[in-house]
Design a protein around this motif. Sequence first.
Motif, PDB file in Angstrom:
ATOM      1  N   ASN A 124      32.414 -55.203 -29.397  1.00 27.60           N
ATOM      2  CA  ASN A 124      33.570 -54.340 -29.168  1.00 27.60           C
ATOM      3  C   ASN A 124      33.385 -53.545 -27.882  1.00 27.60           C
ATOM      4  OD1 ASN A 124      35.267 -51.813 -29.415  1.00 27.60           O
ATOM      5  ND2 ASN A 124      35.971 -52.982 -31.195  1.00 27.60           N
ATOM      6  N   ARG A 125      34.365 -53.625 -26.995  1.00 31.70           N
ATOM      7  CA  ARG A 125      34.293 -52.951 -25.689  1.00 31.70           C
ATOM      8  C   ARG A 125      34.455 -51.437 -25.787  1.00 31.70           C
ATOM      9  NH1 ARG A 125      34.488 -56.541 -21.602  1.00 31.70           N
ATOM     10  NH2 ARG A 125      35.150 -58.634 -22.095  1.00 31.70           N
ATOM     11  N   ASN A 126      34.972 -50.951 -26.900  1.00 28.13           N
ATOM     12  CA  ASN A 126      35.252 -49.522 -27.034  1.00 28.13           C
ATOM     13  C   ASN A 126      34.052 -48.696 -27.484  1.00 28.13           C
ATOM     14  OD1 ASN A 126      38.042 -49.681 -26.342  1.00 28.13           O
ATOM     15  ND2 ASN A 126      38.390 -50.622 -28.339  1.00 28.13           N
ATOM     16  N   VAL A 127      33.026 -49.319 -28.043  1.00 32.37           N
ATOM     17  CA  VAL A 127      31.899 -48.542 -28.560  1.00 32.37           C
ATOM     18  C   VAL A 127      30.836 -48.352 -27.484  1.00 32.37           C
ATOM     19  CG1 VAL A 127      32.322 -49.169 -30.964  1.00 32.37           C
ATOM     20  CG2 VAL A 127      30.780 -50.569 -29.600  1.00 32.37           C
ATOM     21  N   THR A 128      30.139 -47.223 -27.578  1.00 28.39           N
ATOM     22  CA  THR A 128      29.122 -46.869 -26.587  1.00 28.39           C
ATOM     23  C   THR A 128      27.775 -46.504 -27.214  1.00 28.39           C
ATOM     24  OG1 THR A 128      29.931 -44.586 -26.646  1.00 28.39           O
ATOM     25  CG2 THR A 128      30.810 -46.028 -24.905  1.00 28.39           C
ATOM     26  N   HIS A 129      27.777 -46.220 -28.522  1.00 27.20           N
ATOM     27  CA  HIS A 129      26.568 -45.750 -29.201  1.00 27.20           C
ATOM     28  C   HIS A 129      26.298 -46.578 -30.450  1.00 27.20           C
ATOM     29  CE1 HIS A 129      27.502 -42.395 -26.588  1.00 27.20           C
ATOM     30  NE2 HIS A 129      26.261 -41.961 -26.774  1.00 27.20           N
ATOM     31  N   ILE A 130      25.039 -46.573 -30.866  1.00 28.80           N
ATOM     32  CA  ILE A 130      24.633 -47.340 -32.045  1.00 28.80           C
ATOM     33  C   ILE A 130      23.625 -46.541 -32.869  1.00 28.80           C
ATOM     34  CG2 ILE A 130      22.772 -48.513 -30.783  1.00 28.80           C
ATOM     35  CD1 ILE A 130      23.366 -51.026 -32.521  1.00 28.80           C
ATOM     36  N   GLY A 131      23.708 -46.730 -34.172  1.00 27.00           N
ATOM     37  CA  GLY A 131      22.690 -46.240 -35.097  1.00 27.00           C
ATOM     38  C   GLY A 131      22.348 -47.383 -36.025  1.00 27.00           C
ATOM     39  N   VAL A 132      21.085 -47.563 -36.307  1.00 27.42           N
ATOM     40  CA  VAL A 132      20.629 -48.680 -37.135  1.00 27.42           C
ATOM     41  C   VAL A 132      19.544 -48.182 -38.078  1.00 27.42           C
ATOM     42  CG1 VAL A 132      19.419 -50.906 -37.091  1.00 27.42           C
ATOM     43  CG2 VAL A 132      21.134 -50.403 -35.361  1.00 27.42           C
ATOM     44  N   TYR A 133      19.594 -48.676 -39.309  1.00 26.56           N
ATOM     45  CA  TYR A 133      18.520 -48.362 -40.251  1.00 26.56           C
ATOM     46  C   TYR A 133      18.378 -49.534 -41.211  1.00 26.56           C
ATOM     47  CZ  TYR A 133      15.283 -45.481 -42.852  1.00 26.56           C
ATOM     48  OH  TYR A 133      14.142 -44.982 -43.418  1.00 26.56           O
TER      49      TYR A 133
END
Length: 146
Positions: A124-133
């Motif tokens: 997705n071109r609109n997202v800039t941040h990520i969180g993963v667990y």
Amino acid sequence: MFKISTIATILVMFILTCTSEPIQESHTPVPSNKSDSLIVYINNERTLNGLPALIQEKLLTSICEEKCDDMIRTKNVNHDGFSSRFEKSNATVLLENLGYGFSTDNGLCQAYMNSPRHRYNILNRNVTHIGVYTKQKYNCCLFAKY
């Protein structure tokens, strides 16, 4: 002593050569943790598709941890409670990928990329941040725009 650019080049080359594994079952950067390799695989897929890498976000990671704990407690992979995660994230856009049963981050990333909806979230071109667990083979990825 290696320069950082040399180490980064070696890491990218390593990642590109290790993707043939078959699929198996507050804006503060997060310090290194066990989910870092999944973020590297996801960012590699974004880069291969002409998109910028996502920035790891501490708040999103914390929300993912809570979701994994909930899935472990209920023994159920579902998107229940998404609206509260969205509200808690303070993001303007929030997308979620959930997984279960994968023994490697590479296998999980490949499964996400083989699923049209999960692939859409990653690319997705609109997202800039990520969180993963990931915990006890339950995985939560949140993709956000602030």
